[in-house]
Write an enzyme that holds these catalytic residues in place. Structure first.
Site, mmCIF file in Angstrom:
data_model
loop_
_atom_site.group_PDB
_atom_site.id
_atom_site.type_symbol
_atom_site.label_atom_id
_atom_site.label_comp_id
_atom_site.label_asym_id
_atom_site.label_seq_id
_atom_site.Cartn_x
_atom_site.Cartn_y
_atom_site.Cartn_z
ATOM 1 N N SER A 18 -40.674 -5.582 6.754
ATOM 2 C CA SER A 18 -41.792 -5.000 7.428
ATOM 3 C C SER A 18 -42.483 -3.884 6.439
ATOM 4 O O SER A 18 -43.666 -3.898 6.285
ATOM 5 C CB SER A 18 -41.362 -4.346 8.671
ATOM 6 O OG SER A 18 -41.023 -5.373 9.600
ATOM 7 N N ASP A 39 -40.350 -10.298 15.101
ATOM 8 C CA ASP A 39 -39.811 -9.273 15.996
ATOM 9 C C ASP A 39 -40.907 -8.807 16.908
ATOM 10 O O ASP A 39 -40.728 -8.726 18.208
ATOM 11 C CB ASP A 39 -39.590 -7.993 15.188
ATOM 12 C CG ASP A 39 -38.079 -8.047 14.462
ATOM 13 O OD1 ASP A 39 -37.376 -9.014 14.873
ATOM 14 O OD2 ASP A 39 -37.711 -7.144 13.670
#
Length: 187
Positions: A18, A39
């Protein structure tokens, strides 16, 4: 319409995917990129308690839907940065089936296990030991267009390296080579 580019980041939980994706969105100036993270799809699911079998089925459908959402975004010309954990062999096979292999830059995001454990504890939002459980699984296929070690490089440095390779993508792509090697997920 031209298919969008897909930068596919694969690594364990807490490996830095991320963070790299955020840096890529800042660095890449030759298109409009979207960060799609598995996610994020998991976070959209109902919060009610599910039994083990129901949860497993829901997670599988979530991941299959995620793969198809990525494919749809690229199919209409969007450039996408994918943040995923290919910790089960079927996930890779499904991605190989639904994503356009020639459009995917497949990036392995690695990190030493002791650093993953430290990051996981510092985050506090993941089950302890998740990254260790995934560690030997996510890179089992062994084929990437590019690999980054976030234990040795900053997210920015990884993103710069990815940007440079994206400009001159390898051919055949890792996804093409893997598709030739892996059996199809569906008959």
């Amino acid at each position: 319409m031209t298919t969008g580019r897909i930068i596919f980041l694969n690594g364990t939980s807490s490996s830095g995917k991320s963070s790299i994706a955020r840096e890529l969105l800042d660095l890449l100036d030759d298109g409009v990129f979207f960060h799609l993270a598995v996610d994020g799809f998991n976070a959209m699911r109902t919060k009610r308690e599910l039994g083990p079998a129901e949860l497993d089925a829901a997670l599988r459908r979530t991941r299959e839907g995620f793969h198809r959402a990525v494919a749809a975004m690229a199919q209409v010309g969007n450039d996408v940065v994918v943040d995923h954990v290919l910790s089960e062999p079927w996930r890779l096979r499904d991605c190989l089936d639904v994503l356009p292999a020639e459009s995917v830059l497949f990036v392995g995001v690695r990190c030493p296990l002791d650093e993953l454990t430290r990051r996981e504890a510092a985050r506090g939002d993941r089950p302890a030991g998740l990254a260790a459980l995934q560690y030997d699984q996510v890179h089992r296929h062994g084929v990437y267009d590019l690999e980054c070690d976030t234990g040795a490089m900053s997210p920015r440095a990884c993103a710069e390296r990815i940007r440079d390779v994206l400009a001159d993508r390898p051919y055949p792509t890792a996804f093409t080579r893997l598709r030739d090697r892996e059996p199809a997920a569906r008959p």
